[in-house]
Design an enzyme around this catalytic site. Sequence first.
Site, mmCIF file in Angstrom:
data_model
loop_
_atom_site.group_PDB
_atom_site.id
_atom_site.type_symbol
_atom_site.label_atom_id
_atom_site.label_comp_id
_atom_site.label_asym_id
_atom_site.label_seq_id
_atom_site.Cartn_x
_atom_site.Cartn_y
_atom_site.Cartn_z
ATOM 1 N N LYS A 1 -0.567 -5.624 2.686
ATOM 2 C CA LYS A 1 0.536 -5.191 1.821
ATOM 3 C C LYS A 1 1.311 -4.009 2.417
ATOM 4 C CE LYS A 1 -1.671 -6.905 -2.399
ATOM 5 N NZ LYS A 1 -1.915 -6.661 -3.838
ATOM 6 N N TYR B 1 4.298 -14.157 -6.818
ATOM 7 C CA TYR B 1 3.407 -13.700 -7.901
ATOM 8 C C TYR B 1 3.795 -14.287 -9.260
ATOM 9 C CZ TYR B 1 0.801 -10.244 -5.129
ATOM 10 O OH TYR B 1 -0.033 -9.614 -4.235
ATOM 11 N N ASN C 1 -3.091 -1.789 -3.314
ATOM 12 C CA ASN C 1 -4.490 -2.062 -2.963
ATOM 13 C C ASN C 1 -4.651 -2.763 -1.606
ATOM 14 O OD1 ASN C 1 -3.569 -4.535 -3.782
ATOM 15 N ND2 ASN C 1 -5.226 -4.954 -5.225
ATOM 16 N N HIS D 1 -4.147 -8.704 -0.059
ATOM 17 C CA HIS D 1 -4.203 -9.797 -1.051
ATOM 18 C C HIS D 1 -4.958 -10.972 -0.443
ATOM 19 C CE1 HIS D 1 -2.929 -12.878 -3.928
ATOM 20 N NE2 HIS D 1 -2.759 -13.642 -2.856
ATOM 21 N N GLU E 1 -0.104 -20.713 -1.980
ATOM 22 C CA GLU E 1 0.271 -19.481 -1.253
ATOM 23 C C GLU E 1 0.519 -19.756 0.239
ATOM 24 O OE1 GLU E 1 -2.761 -16.604 -2.229
ATOM 25 O OE2 GLU E 1 -2.041 -16.444 -4.301
HETATM 26 P P1 CMP Z 1 -3.562 -9.033 -5.783
HETATM 27 O O1 CMP Z 1 -4.927 -9.428 -5.357
HETATM 28 O O2 CMP Z 1 -2.460 -9.165 -4.805
HETATM 29 O O3 CMP Z 1 -3.174 -9.840 -7.111
HETATM 30 C C1 CMP Z 1 -2.253 -9.365 -8.059
HETATM 31 C C2 CMP Z 1 -1.890 -7.936 -7.827
HETATM 32 O O4 CMP Z 1 -1.392 -7.261 -8.957
HETATM 33 C C3 CMP Z 1 -3.150 -7.128 -7.467
HETATM 34 O O5 CMP Z 1 -3.630 -7.491 -6.208
HETATM 35 C C4 CMP Z 1 -2.632 -5.731 -7.606
HETATM 36 O O6 CMP Z 1 -1.821 -5.331 -6.501
HETATM 37 C C5 CMP Z 1 -1.765 -5.890 -8.840
HETATM 38 N N1 CMP Z 1 -2.464 -5.535 -10.077
HETATM 39 C C6 CMP Z 1 -3.490 -6.150 -10.663
HETATM 40 N N2 CMP Z 1 -3.847 -5.529 -11.807
HETATM 41 C C7 CMP Z 1 -3.012 -4.498 -11.929
HETATM 42 C C8 CMP Z 1 -2.853 -3.482 -12.906
HETATM 43 N N3 CMP Z 1 -3.657 -3.427 -13.978
HETATM 44 N N4 CMP Z 1 -1.884 -2.581 -12.724
HETATM 45 C C9 CMP Z 1 -1.071 -2.642 -11.643
HETATM 46 N N5 CMP Z 1 -1.166 -3.606 -10.679
HETATM 47 C C10 CMP Z 1 -2.128 -4.502 -10.826
#
Ligand code: CMP
Length: 138
Positions: free
Chosen positions: A10, A50, A113, A116, A127
């Site tokens: 990311k 998404y 985070n 993904h 995806e």
């Molecule tokens: P990802 O695994 O890419 O899947 C969906 C993404 O949404 C997740 O990682 C985070 O980057 C984001 N995400 C999931 N839960 C939350 C949350 N509670 N608040 C903000 N972002 C979130």
Amino acid sequence: MKERTLSIIKPDCVSAHNAGKVIDILESNGFSIIAMKKIHLTKKQAEGFYIVHKERPFYDSLTTFMSEGPVVVMVLEKDNAIADYRELMGATNPKDAKEGTLREQFATDIERNAVHGSDSKESADFEIGYFFSALELV
Ligand code: CMP
């Protein structure tokens, strides 16, 4: 049986110059990189990727973050790739991620985070097809 999954490094992780470290860890853990590209998603492209989260309160913020800078998108292959890559990433929230996981090492918070990974075979098919054509996957 060999399986494929979609991985994204990311914008937070790319801008911190940690993409190479993530790729090294992936290869050290037995993942083969079948295809890879670095791209800067538009907000609309991030929203399309998404789409499954479109009713979530974090959808707008997430897709703004995912389009703030370049990402590295990869198709990874190994036995049990989907589950094994999710294990290597660690929990969505880095506060809950086990030591040694990618998110424990490189993530900032639940949104920023670092990485993904597809969460099922169906997600992986969608995806991978979102980013790569059949010709890029031979
Ligand atoms: P990802 O695994 O890419 O899947 C969906 C993404 O949404 C997740 O990682 C985070 O980057 C984001 N995400 C999931 N839960 C939350 C949350 N509670 N608040 C903000 N972002 C979130």
